[in-house]
Design an enzyme around this catalytic site. Structure first.
Site, PDB file in Angstrom:
ATOM      1  N   LYS A 251       0.850  -1.204   0.000  1.00 13.45           N
ATOM      2  CA  LYS A 251       0.000   0.000   0.000  1.00 13.45           C
ATOM      3  C   LYS A 251       0.878   1.244   0.000  1.00 13.45           C
ATOM      4  CE  LYS A 251      -3.285   2.543   2.982  1.00 13.45           C
ATOM      5  NZ  LYS A 251      -4.144   2.515   4.187  1.00 13.45           N
ATOM      6  N   ASP A 256      -2.514  10.120   3.958  1.00 18.12           N
ATOM      7  CA  ASP A 256      -3.919   9.737   4.093  1.00 18.12           C
ATOM      8  C   ASP A 256      -4.641  10.749   4.979  1.00 18.12           C
ATOM      9  OD1 ASP A 256      -6.351   8.537   4.272  1.00 18.12           O
ATOM     10  OD2 ASP A 256      -5.692   6.819   5.485  1.00 18.12           O
ATOM     11  N   LYS A 263     -10.170  12.741   8.370  1.00 16.27           N
ATOM     12  CA  LYS A 263      -9.731  12.308   9.695  1.00 16.27           C
ATOM     13  C   LYS A 263      -9.676  13.504  10.641  1.00 16.27           C
ATOM     14  CE  LYS A 263      -6.547   8.576   8.283  1.00 16.27           C
ATOM     15  NZ  LYS A 263      -7.204   7.426   8.935  1.00 16.27           N
ATOM     16  N   ASP A 274       1.566   6.200   5.626  1.00 16.24           N
ATOM     17  CA  ASP A 274       0.608   5.270   5.036  1.00 16.24           C
ATOM     18  C   ASP A 274       1.110   4.619   3.745  1.00 16.24           C
ATOM     19  OD1 ASP A 274      -1.776   4.011   5.556  1.00 16.24           O
ATOM     20  OD2 ASP A 274      -3.013   5.459   4.472  1.00 16.24           O
ATOM     21  N   ASP A 333     -12.119   7.091   3.789  1.00 15.58           N
ATOM     22  CA  ASP A 333     -10.922   6.812   4.590  1.00 15.58           C
ATOM     23  C   ASP A 333     -10.545   5.326   4.540  1.00 15.58           C
ATOM     24  OD1 ASP A 333      -8.788   7.349   6.196  1.00 15.58           O
ATOM     25  OD2 ASP A 333      -9.945   7.621   8.046  1.00 15.58           O
ATOM     26  N   GLU A 335      -9.423   3.713   2.087  1.00 19.35           N
ATOM     27  CA  GLU A 335      -8.888   3.860   0.729  1.00 19.35           C
ATOM     28  C   GLU A 335      -7.832   2.815   0.408  1.00 19.35           C
ATOM     29  OE1 GLU A 335      -7.672   5.357   3.268  1.00 19.35           O
ATOM     30  OE2 GLU A 335      -5.541   4.979   2.963  1.00 19.35           O
ATOM     31  N   ARG A 337      -7.745  -0.401   0.887  1.00 21.85           N
ATOM     32  CA  ARG A 337      -8.310  -1.603   0.257  1.00 21.85           C
ATOM     33  C   ARG A 337      -8.695  -1.319  -1.189  1.00 21.85           C
ATOM     34  NH1 ARG A 337     -12.552  -2.008   5.017  1.00 21.85           N
ATOM     35  NH2 ARG A 337     -10.707  -1.161   6.024  1.00 21.85           N
TER      36      ARG A 337
END
Ligand code: BES
Ligand code: MN
Ligand code: ZN
Length: 482
Positions: A251, A256, A263, A274, A333, A335, A337
């Site tokens: 990933k 993020d 967030k 991230d 959020d 994201e 996946r």
């Protein structure tokens, strides 16, 4: 450019520098067989008088007579002998390094039984992130691992060389993770990754336009939030005569924010990390040729920001992944996946013996397992067993979570094939794994949720606050064993 570990480490005959050794509780000096019994007794007695017990984390400086003159000694606690593992030796060596760094230019170390882990601990402990600050004033620049007799020399040399390869790969990962989010656009990371190309390693950059042609609608949906164009990296390491073909997927969210499902400020503070999964994949590729790994290895890293720009994906939007499955995005959020969905489909089409993905996927993994244990989920017991044993050799900890079929109900959507979240507060890490499984065919696959382990909130003996380089060592051990 990315610096490597600042410590120069080599096998050495004992030198004049302070002589360092390790001790278990009870005054047992590990690796001190080379020292005369009288000296050992003297050191044990002095250390005990200083309140040193041999627990992990302790380090004491002493003076004693050696060869007719007064000599400095450092003794670091190694913890109970029964509890010894690569990780405890690394930590003991890290403590030793931190103790010595402000005080000495050079040390000589009598390694305990695990010279490799001792060397790794010293080198990993020497890592500092220095891109935006003046170089650390710590002085310890050289450490020698003392070999007792010519026969031991080769083993110590090998330990030093292997530790340096790992430490350099981990340092690269930490540098990438610690770098400010605006300074790591997908394109600039792609440019850095080109440095990994070599005789056996190829780096292919898949642009936004190419990703569109490939139908990577989930990955591109996240990238719509803006910040910079996304990049999908495909790395290939192909040694002669390889019999196994392994895919690594990471990933690569370069920051993020949560997107429109923004967030809270405090949760965003560390979200430059991230992309730690993708960074670990790059770290493995740095180490592969140096270890002469014999498997063919491919790396797949989707890089993009997750920001709430005007064209950002909106809650309720439906994205179509590369395998044709439609996804209702209910929380922007979730994201990771989405970008991994396309990366996994792309990887599966290339037929691997095994695929391992690494992702800072869920806050729930931090809640469940904390910062020292990585969550592992799989469709294949044998592959997971191989990774578990690699993680033991590497001194990293995995723990399995199940992928129960019943829970797939939770990601069914009224408006699309899938939705990207389950029930709030229920099995968040497992739901992430189940979602990813929708994009994996029958290829043996392991999903590693490194949300807790990729980052440390405080300095440790082997890693300052920031990115840790988690799982690089486990993956290298896994690939070495093939
Ligand atoms: N990158 C985060 C997960 C994360 C959280 C990593 C804390 C490291 C530390 C991920 O993209 C995320 O935001 N996940 C959501 C998923 C949820 C909306 C289903 C989460 O965990 O809250
Ligand atoms: Mn997120
Ligand atoms: Zn994320």
């Amino acid at each position: 450019m990315i610096p490597v570990s600042s410590l120069s480490l080599a096998a050495t005959d004992e030198r004049d520098a302070p002589l360092c050794l390790f001790s278990h509780p009870g005054g047992v000096l590990a690796g001190a067989g080379a020292l005369p019994p009288a000296l050992r007794k003297d050191l044990s007695a002095q250390a005990a008088a200083e309140g040193f017990t041999g627990e992990l984390g302790e380090c004491v400086g002493l003076r004693a007579d050696r060869g007719g003159r007064s000599r400095r000694f450092l003794i670091a606690g190694a913890g109970r002998r029964e509890d010894a593992s690569p990780e405890t030796w690394r930590r003991a060596a890290g403590v030793l390094y931190q103790h010595a760094r402000g005080r000495f230019e050079e040390i000589s170390v009598l390694p305990g039984p695990d010279a490799r882990a001792t060397a790794e601990g010293l080198m990993l402990g020497s890592y500092r992130f220095s891109e935006y600050k003046k170089a650390d004033p710590s002085r310890l620049a050289r450490a020698g691992l003392v070999f007792a007799g010519a026969a031991a020399r080769r083993g110590i040399e090998k330990a030093c060389a292997e530790a340096a390869i790992i430490a350099d790969a981990v340092a690269m990962v930490r540098d990438l993770v610690d770098r400010a989010p605006s300074d790591k656009t997908p394109e600039s990371i792609a440019a850095l990754a080109q440095n990994l190309a070599g005789a056996q390693t190829k780096v292919t950059v898949i642009s936004k336009a190419e990703a569109e042609k490939l139908g990577m609608g989930a990955f591109l949906g996240v990238a719509r939030g803006g910040g910079a164009d996304p990049v999908f990296l495909h790395l290939t390491y192909k040694p002669k005569g390889a019999r196994r073909k392994i895919g690594l997927v990471g990933k690569g969210i370069t920051f993020d924010s949560g997107g429109l499902s923004l967030k809270p400020a405090a949760s965003m503070e560390t979200m430059k990390m991230d992309m730690a999964g993708a960074a670990a994949v790059l770290g493995v590729f740095k180490a592969l040729p140096q270890f002469k790994i014999r498997a063919e290895v491919h790396g797949f890293c989707p890089f993009t920001y997750n920001l709430p720009g005007p064209d950002a994906v909106r809650p309720g939007d439906v994205l179509k992944a590369m395998n044709g499955k439609t996804i209702e995005v209910l929380n922007t959020d979730a994201e990771g996946r989405l970008v991994l969905a396309d990366a996994l489909v792309y990887a599966c089409r290339q037929k691997f013996d095994a695929i391992v993905d690494l992702a800072t996927l869920t806050g729930a993994a931090v809640v469940a397992l904390g910062s020292k244990v990585t969550g592992a989920m799989t469709n294949n017991r044998a592959l997971l067993a191989q990774l578990f044993s690699a993680s033991k050799r590497a001194g990293e900890t995995l723990w399995e979570l199940p992928l129960p079929r019943e829970y797939r109900e939770m990601i069914k959507s009224s408006f699309a094939d899938l939705k990207n979240i389950g029930k709030p507060g229920e099995a968040g890490t497992i739901i992430g794994g189940l979602f990813l499984q929708e994009f994996v065919d029958d290829t043996p696959w392991v999903h590693l949720d490194i949300a807790g382990t990729a980052w440390t909130d405080s300095d440790t003996p082997t890693c300052p606050k920031g990115g840790t380089g988690a799982l690089v060592r486990t993956l290298v051990e896994y690939l070495k064993a093939l």
